[in-house]
Design a protein around this motif. Structure first.
Motif, PDB file in Angstrom:
ATOM      1  N   MET A   1     -53.189  -5.201  59.392  1.00  0.00           N
ATOM      2  CA  MET A   1     -52.842  -5.739  60.705  1.00  0.00           C
ATOM      3  C   MET A   1     -53.416  -4.832  61.792  1.00  0.00           C
ATOM      4  SD  MET A   1     -49.088  -6.859  62.125  1.00  0.00           S
ATOM      5  CE  MET A   1     -48.507  -5.182  62.418  1.00  0.00           C
ATOM      6  N   LYS A   2     -53.963  -5.434  62.847  1.00  0.00           N
ATOM      7  CA  LYS A   2     -54.548  -4.670  63.940  1.00  0.00           C
ATOM      8  C   LYS A   2     -53.478  -3.826  64.626  1.00  0.00           C
ATOM      9  CE  LYS A   2     -57.501  -6.736  66.594  1.00  0.00           C
ATOM     10  NZ  LYS A   2     -58.109  -7.552  67.680  1.00  0.00           N
ATOM     11  N   LYS A   3     -53.782  -2.528  64.843  1.00  0.00           N
ATOM     12  CA  LYS A   3     -52.846  -1.633  65.499  1.00  0.00           C
ATOM     13  C   LYS A   3     -52.933  -1.819  67.020  1.00  0.00           C
ATOM     14  CE  LYS A   3     -52.486   2.594  63.902  1.00  0.00           C
ATOM     15  NZ  LYS A   3     -51.217   2.580  63.175  1.00  0.00           N
ATOM     16  N   ASP A   4     -51.824  -1.515  67.698  1.00  0.00           N
ATOM     17  CA  ASP A   4     -51.870  -1.512  69.159  1.00  0.00           C
ATOM     18  C   ASP A   4     -52.884  -0.489  69.650  1.00  0.00           C
ATOM     19  OD1 ASP A   4     -50.018  -3.506  69.584  1.00  0.00           O
ATOM     20  OD2 ASP A   4     -48.322  -2.139  69.760  1.00  0.00           O
ATOM     21  N   ALA A   5     -52.840   0.717  69.060  1.00  0.00           N
ATOM     22  CA  ALA A   5     -53.692   1.791  69.544  1.00  0.00           C
ATOM     23  C   ALA A   5     -53.925   2.833  68.464  1.00  0.00           C
ATOM     24  CB  ALA A   5     -53.060   2.447  70.775  1.00  0.00           C
ATOM     25  N   VAL A   6     -55.050   3.525  68.576  1.00  0.00           N
ATOM     26  CA  VAL A   6     -55.329   4.686  67.734  1.00  0.00           C
ATOM     27  C   VAL A   6     -55.608   5.881  68.641  1.00  0.00           C
ATOM     28  CG1 VAL A   6     -56.154   3.441  65.700  1.00  0.00           C
ATOM     29  CG2 VAL A   6     -57.767   4.010  67.538  1.00  0.00           C
ATOM     30  N   PHE A   7     -55.296   7.059  68.126  1.00  0.00           N
ATOM     31  CA  PHE A   7     -55.423   8.325  68.856  1.00  0.00           C
ATOM     32  C   PHE A   7     -56.494   9.139  68.132  1.00  0.00           C
ATOM     33  CE2 PHE A   7     -54.308  12.621  70.085  1.00  0.00           C
ATOM     34  CZ  PHE A   7     -53.701  12.530  71.330  1.00  0.00           C
ATOM     35  N   ILE A   8     -57.611   9.384  68.789  1.00  0.00           N
ATOM     36  CA  ILE A   8     -58.725  10.088  68.159  1.00  0.00           C
ATOM     37  C   ILE A   8     -58.499  11.593  68.309  1.00  0.00           C
ATOM     38  CG2 ILE A   8     -61.221  10.310  68.012  1.00  0.00           C
ATOM     39  CD1 ILE A   8     -60.135   7.418  67.608  1.00  0.00           C
ATOM     40  N   TYR A   9     -58.360  12.273  67.164  1.00  0.00           N
ATOM     41  CA  TYR A   9     -58.103  13.720  67.236  1.00  0.00           C
ATOM     42  C   TYR A   9     -58.358  14.394  65.891  1.00  0.00           C
ATOM     43  CZ  TYR A   9     -56.040  18.279  67.769  1.00  0.00           C
ATOM     44  OH  TYR A   9     -55.880  19.636  67.792  1.00  0.00           O
ATOM     45  N   SER A  10     -58.886  15.602  65.962  1.00  0.00           N
ATOM     46  CA  SER A  10     -58.818  16.585  64.884  1.00  0.00           C
ATOM     47  C   SER A  10     -58.918  17.959  65.537  1.00  0.00           C
ATOM     48  CB  SER A  10     -59.947  16.402  63.863  1.00  0.00           C
ATOM     49  OG  SER A  10     -61.170  16.903  64.364  1.00  0.00           O
ATOM     50  N   ASP A  11     -58.478  18.978  64.833  1.00  0.00           N
ATOM     51  CA  ASP A  11     -58.525  20.335  65.390  1.00  0.00           C
ATOM     52  C   ASP A  11     -59.952  20.788  65.685  1.00  0.00           C
ATOM     53  OD1 ASP A  11     -55.785  20.524  65.277  1.00  0.00           O
ATOM     54  OD2 ASP A  11     -55.739  21.700  63.421  1.00  0.00           O
ATOM     55  N   GLU A  12     -60.932  20.135  65.073  1.00  0.00           N
ATOM     56  CA  GLU A  12     -62.336  20.507  65.326  1.00  0.00           C
ATOM     57  C   GLU A  12     -62.723  20.282  66.785  1.00  0.00           C
ATOM     58  OE1 GLU A  12     -64.586  19.482  61.195  1.00  0.00           O
ATOM     59  OE2 GLU A  12     -63.344  17.905  62.075  1.00  0.00           O
ATOM     60  N   LEU A  13     -62.015  19.416  67.491  1.00  0.00           N
ATOM     61  CA  LEU A  13     -62.306  19.195  68.905  1.00  0.00           C
ATOM     62  C   LEU A  13     -62.039  20.432  69.755  1.00  0.00           C
ATOM     63  CD1 LEU A  13     -60.745  15.635  69.334  1.00  0.00           C
ATOM     64  CD2 LEU A  13     -63.183  16.191  69.357  1.00  0.00           C
ATOM     65  N   LEU A  14     -61.214  21.335  69.251  1.00  0.00           N
ATOM     66  CA  LEU A  14     -60.882  22.544  70.001  1.00  0.00           C
ATOM     67  C   LEU A  14     -62.048  23.531  70.054  1.00  0.00           C
ATOM     68  CD1 LEU A  14     -57.275  23.132  68.588  1.00  0.00           C
ATOM     69  CD2 LEU A  14     -57.960  21.756  70.562  1.00  0.00           C
ATOM     70  N   ALA A  15     -63.091  23.275  69.257  1.00  0.00           N
ATOM     71  CA  ALA A  15     -64.253  24.165  69.228  1.00  0.00           C
ATOM     72  C   ALA A  15     -65.090  24.060  70.503  1.00  0.00           C
ATOM     73  CB  ALA A  15     -65.123  23.862  68.007  1.00  0.00           C
ATOM     74  N   TYR A  16     -64.856  23.027  71.325  1.00  0.00           N
ATOM     75  CA  TYR A  16     -65.570  22.917  72.602  1.00  0.00           C
ATOM     76  C   TYR A  16     -64.874  23.857  73.583  1.00  0.00           C
ATOM     77  CZ  TYR A  16     -68.201  20.674  76.398  1.00  0.00           C
ATOM     78  OH  TYR A  16     -69.055  20.418  77.446  1.00  0.00           O
ATOM     79  N   ARG A  17     -65.324  25.110  73.611  1.00  0.00           N
ATOM     80  CA  ARG A  17     -64.644  26.152  74.395  1.00  0.00           C
ATOM     81  C   ARG A  17     -65.688  27.135  74.890  1.00  0.00           C
ATOM     82  NH1 ARG A  17     -61.638  27.715  77.873  1.00  0.00           N
ATOM     83  NH2 ARG A  17     -59.849  29.069  77.613  1.00  0.00           N
ATOM     84  N   PHE A  18     -65.854  27.220  76.208  1.00  0.00           N
ATOM     85  CA  PHE A  18     -66.896  28.064  76.780  1.00  0.00           C
ATOM     86  C   PHE A  18     -66.564  29.550  76.681  1.00  0.00           C
ATOM     87  CE2 PHE A  18     -67.400  23.978  79.020  1.00  0.00           C
ATOM     88  CZ  PHE A  18     -68.729  23.725  78.731  1.00  0.00           C
ATOM     89  N   SER A  19     -65.331  29.890  77.015  1.00  0.00           N
ATOM     90  CA  SER A  19     -64.891  31.283  76.944  1.00  0.00           C
ATOM     91  C   SER A  19     -63.383  31.310  77.110  1.00  0.00           C
ATOM     92  CB  SER A  19     -65.549  32.128  78.042  1.00  0.00           C
ATOM     93  OG  SER A  19     -65.040  31.776  79.318  1.00  0.00           O
ATOM     94  N   LYS A  20     -62.806  32.450  76.873  1.00  0.00           N
ATOM     95  CA  LYS A  20     -61.357  32.602  76.956  1.00  0.00           C
ATOM     96  C   LYS A  20     -60.832  32.314  78.357  1.00  0.00           C
ATOM     97  CE  LYS A  20     -57.666  35.919  75.992  1.00  0.00           C
ATOM     98  NZ  LYS A  20     -57.341  37.304  75.533  1.00  0.00           N
ATOM     99  N   HIS A  21     -61.639  32.627  79.377  1.00  0.00           N
ATOM    100  CA  HIS A  21     -61.158  32.513  80.759  1.00  0.00           C
ATOM    101  C   HIS A  21     -61.726  31.295  81.489  1.00  0.00           C
ATOM    102  CE1 HIS A  21     -59.300  36.414  80.297  1.00  0.00           C
ATOM    103  NE2 HIS A  21     -60.459  36.927  79.918  1.00  0.00           N
ATOM    104  N   HIS A  22     -62.518  30.483  80.824  1.00  0.00           N
ATOM    105  CA  HIS A  22     -63.091  29.308  81.478  1.00  0.00           C
ATOM    106  C   HIS A  22     -62.001  28.264  81.718  1.00  0.00           C
ATOM    107  CE1 HIS A  22     -65.636  25.782  82.169  1.00  0.00           C
ATOM    108  NE2 HIS A  22     -66.643  26.614  82.365  1.00  0.00           N
ATOM    109  N   PRO A  23     -62.006  27.589  82.876  1.00  0.00           N
ATOM    110  CA  PRO A  23     -60.914  26.635  83.170  1.00  0.00           C
ATOM    111  C   PRO A  23     -60.876  25.416  82.248  1.00  0.00           C
ATOM    112  CG  PRO A  23     -62.613  26.567  84.875  1.00  0.00           C
ATOM    113  CD  PRO A  23     -62.909  27.763  84.036  1.00  0.00           C
TER     114      PRO A  23
END
Length: 389
Positions: A1-23
């Motif tokens: 059955m078609k879901k109302d919504a899906v949430f796209i996520y994995s911890d690998e997305l956290l790798a987009y990080r410029f530096s510790k102090h970047h906003p």
């Protein structure tokens, strides 16, 4: 059955990080997801992992020399003078290890959302890791390396032949997405943002209406500094409803930067959670009215990651899943879990207090100016509606 919504996520997305102090800090994804879990609004079955975008998919919107430069920068092999010409290694968009891979996964997350909706697996899809709307075809800009929304819209056009309405409520102008479709009459872009007189990137004037075939399919509503909820929501509701009726999209893609909030450290607007409760409500309504429910939402700006982003982004998922009326105290466990890590006191309610800030001077002047801006922005729409029998 078609879901109302899906949430796209994995911890690998956290790798987009410029530096510790970047906003730009993707820890806000964790904060939001944990808040939704604490109120039992999301389950593991709702979460879909993002895939990597292929190079062929990146080429839908980005130039090959630029992609090659990002790859070289990712492993420390791009000379400084070349990096600067591609917008890399700047204060806004520093180089970090494996950034090609991390950026490709952000794009792939939005493409995953597209396929989930267009293949009938879900009515709506939310990818908060995306929304990097400043990336250009051959240059990084404003914290954005690849432009996931622009790639996704090109993908929607090529694979699904869909007419796309892109709605951007980030406080910064969605310049990269606009540029990619400025001459395209099958993609309609609408950006509501703080006027470029005071804020990066300085574009998004009301008279940027597109060019060639795309003339009359690009809309910008630059709002005056210190704009509050009533004026923001009036501009949003008026423009989105009239433009949707004018364009009649097959699918709606919303970019949900939440940096128009009063607490955001990088902007000068004065909205509250009332705005962020209402933005997804109307997008949801129009998706069902024009697109058989097809709605993809991505993230974007939002630099008070503790007090603003988790609550504001939660409202998108709650709207998608028909649980939007949550109110009252935030979960005690969530506050206790994150307060020791937060540099500011966490707010304890879903909604902002009425006395969050002192009255704004020139309020009526700001509201009147914003109304005039909306009228100018919608000139083509209203002329077209007059010509209809």
């Amino acid at each position: 059955m078609k879901k109302d919504a899906v949430f796209i996520y994995s911890d690998e997305l956290l790798a987009y990080r410029f530096s510790k102090h970047h906003p730009f800090n993707q820890q806000r994804l964790l904060l939001t997801l944990d808040l939704l879990k604490q109120i039992n609004a999301i389950s593991p079955e709702d979460i879909v992992a993002p895939r990597m975008a292929t190079e062929e998919e990146l080429l839908l919107n980005h130039q090959k020399p630029y992609i090659e430069a990002v790859k070289m920068a990712s492993v420390g092999e791009l000379p400084n003078h070349q990096a600067e010409s591609y917008g890399l290694g700047t204060e806004d968009t520093p180089i970090f290890q494996d950034m090609h891979k991390a950026s490709s996964r952000l794009v792939g997350g939005t493409l995953t959302a597209v396929d989930q909706v267009m293949q009938g697996k879900a009515l709506h899809a939310l990818h908060l890791g995306g929304g990097l709307h400043h990336g250009f075809s051959g240059k990084a800009s404003g914290f954005c390396i690849y432009n996931d929304s622009a790639v996704a819209i090109k993908y929607l056009r090529e694979k699904y032949n869909a007419r796309v309405m892109y709605i951007d409520t980030d406080a910064h102008h969605g310049d990269g997405v606009q540029a990619s479709f400025y001459d395209d009459d099958a993609v309609c872009t609408l950006s509501l943002h703080e006027t470029g007189r005071y804020l990066f990137p300085g574009t998004g004037n009301v008279n940027e209406w597109g060019q060639d075939r795309g003339y009359g399919y690009s809309f910008n509503i630059p709002l005056d500094a210190f704009t509050e909820d009533d004026s923001f929501l009036n501009a949003y509701s008026t423009s989105i409803m009239e433009i949707a009726e004018y364009f009649k999209p097959d699918i709606i893609l919303t970019q949900n930067g939440v940096d128009a909030h009063y607490h955001d450290p990088l902007t000068h607007l004065s909205t509250t959670m009332r705005t962020y409760r209402n933005i997804p409500k109307l997008a949801h309504k129009l998706a069902h009215q024009y697109c058989n429910g097809k709605w993809i939402a991505v993230g974007g700006g939002g630099y008070d990651i503790w007090r603003v982003v988790p609550r504001a982004w939660s409202f998108i998922w709650l709207e998608m899943t028909e649980h939007a009326e949550v109110s009252g105290p935030l979960p005690k466990e969530w506050i206790e879990n994150w307060q020791e890590k937060a540099p500011v006191p966490l707010l304890k309610e879903w909604d902002d207090p009425d006395d969050m800030y002192d009255p704004i001077p020139r309020r009526l002047d700001i509201e009147e100016k914003n109304e005039q801006t909306v009228d100018r922005a919608l000139y083509f729409v209203r002329q077209e509606q007059k010509r209809k029998p």
